[in-house]
Design an enzyme around this catalytic site. Structure first.
Site, mmCIF file in Angstrom:
data_model
loop_
_atom_site.group_PDB
_atom_site.id
_atom_site.type_symbol
_atom_site.label_atom_id
_atom_site.label_comp_id
_atom_site.label_asym_id
_atom_site.label_seq_id
_atom_site.Cartn_x
_atom_site.Cartn_y
_atom_site.Cartn_z
ATOM 1 N N CYS A 160 2.667 2.559 -7.414
ATOM 2 C CA CYS A 160 1.876 1.334 -7.301
ATOM 3 C C CYS A 160 1.731 0.634 -8.646
ATOM 4 C CB CYS A 160 0.496 1.644 -6.718
ATOM 5 S SG CYS A 160 0.559 2.136 -4.975
ATOM 6 N N GLU A 194 -2.480 -0.940 -2.663
ATOM 7 C CA GLU A 194 -2.065 -2.013 -3.567
ATOM 8 C C GLU A 194 -0.882 -2.789 -2.998
ATOM 9 O OE1 GLU A 194 -3.341 1.476 -6.281
ATOM 10 O OE2 GLU A 194 -2.585 1.159 -4.242
#
Length: 339
Positions: A79, A47
């Site tokens: 994340c 991500e």
């Protein structure tokens, strides 16, 4: 999601003991504005890499990820918080994170007003498969085990006189070395050491060790591994597992060895042992997938790929699912999943 799975696969062999993960960022019109994957253990997650690629275009975007965004701080930050900080408004997830320490990303995102969607099982299946090593290891608390065998068309691994080099082609052997480079552990029984004296290393086309080497494990109940065996050279680390250390009885306990390997951070075992060890581990439900490199050769006699075992009837047979078929020169590689 198909693209995210393709990206995740790029991390095979470099992220262990972590999962492979892929991420695609889409703008409001469905156009890709960023892509990323988990490239190495300890490095930025998928991500974060996708967000860096997208820059300011990540605001208002949809993130499509193969694994639930992590919600904890380890060697990198969570994340879930990175997605929130970037202004992502929708997240599509294939697989929930089974590791309790990192799980909770979905709930954190939803609590912050992000629309989180879990895909259908059909869409999730490729994401499960590409990350099967880490997912199975995390769920079972032991390394994922791949049993590999090079066999004739009639299922034999050696001729009647014991010769076996080489049943499969140079292309198959090169493919196996690529596979070895993507695992963190290789395992054989002492019978294979005594019969073949293998190096159990990743080697180039000239036969020289190349790149990081997996841990070599020999299951040797009573310590018969010769001091001069190739598997004991300095090309890689080796663990000789005896019954005294793993089992306490007359035979080494493979399950105990796998538990210790997991404790040491090992997540993927390539089982290259002979028919006896492979059969014993199949009987104990310790094999997760089987790779058969089948050569267009027929012996009609000789040692079979598996030997013995507790299965006596068709009803008791273990059923596998064919997941992959691939040509390797004149040979065919078949990948079967037991889970």
């Amino acid at each position: 999601m198909v693209r995210a799975v393709e990206l995740a696969a790029r991390g095979a062999g470099t992220v262990l003991p972590n999962p492979v993960v892929g991420c695609v960022l889409l703008d409001a019109h469905g156009h890709t504005v960023g892509e990323g994957w988990h490239e190495r253990a300890g490095g930025p997650h998928a991500e974060v890499n996708a967000l860096r690629a997208a820059g300011d275009t990540a605001r208002g975007a949809t993130a499509v990820v193969t694994l639930e965004p992590c919600n904890h701080t380890g060697r990198t930050g969570p994340c879930s918080e990175a997605l929130l900080a970037a202004g992502v408004t929708r997240v599509v997830v294939a697989v929930r994170d089974p590791w309790p320490t990192a799980a909770g990303g979905i709930e954190r995102l939803r609590a912050a007003g992000v629309d989180v969607v879990l895909v259908t099982p059909a869409l999730a299946a490729p994401a499960e498969d590409v990350n099967r090593v880490w997912l199975v290891a995390t769920r079972l608390g032991r390394p994922f085990v791949t049993f590999k065998a090079g066999v004739t068309a009639d299922g034999r691994v050696a001729a009647a006189d014991g010769t076996s080099r080489w049943i499969t082609s140079a292309e198959s052997r090169a493919d196996v070395h690529l596979l070895r480079s993507r695992v963190d552990t290789m395992m054989v029984g002492v019978g294979t050491v005594l019969a073949d004296d293998p190096w159990l290393t990743v080697r180039d086309s000239d036969g020289m060790p190349i790149g990081p080497q997996p841990l070599r494990v020999v299951l040797d109940s009573v310590g018969r591994t010769p001091p001069g065996a190739r598997v004991l050279d300095d090309a890689a680390e080796t663990l000789v597992a005896t019954a005294a250390d793993f089992g306490g009885g007359l035979r080494v306990d493979p399950a105990a060895v796998l538990s210790e390997l997991y404790r040491r951070g090992r997540r993927h075992v390539l089982l290259e042992g002979g028919p006896t060890l492979a059969t014993a581990m199949l009987d104990d439900d310790l094999v997760d997938e089987m790779l058969c490199y089948t050569a267009p050769v027929v012996f009609g006699a000789g040692r079979m790929m598996l030997d013995g075992g507790r299965t006596a009837t068709l009803v008791e047979a273990r059923r596998a699912e064919l997941r992959e078929v691939r040509r390797c020169g004149p040979d065919v590689m078949l990948r079967y999943a037991f889970r």
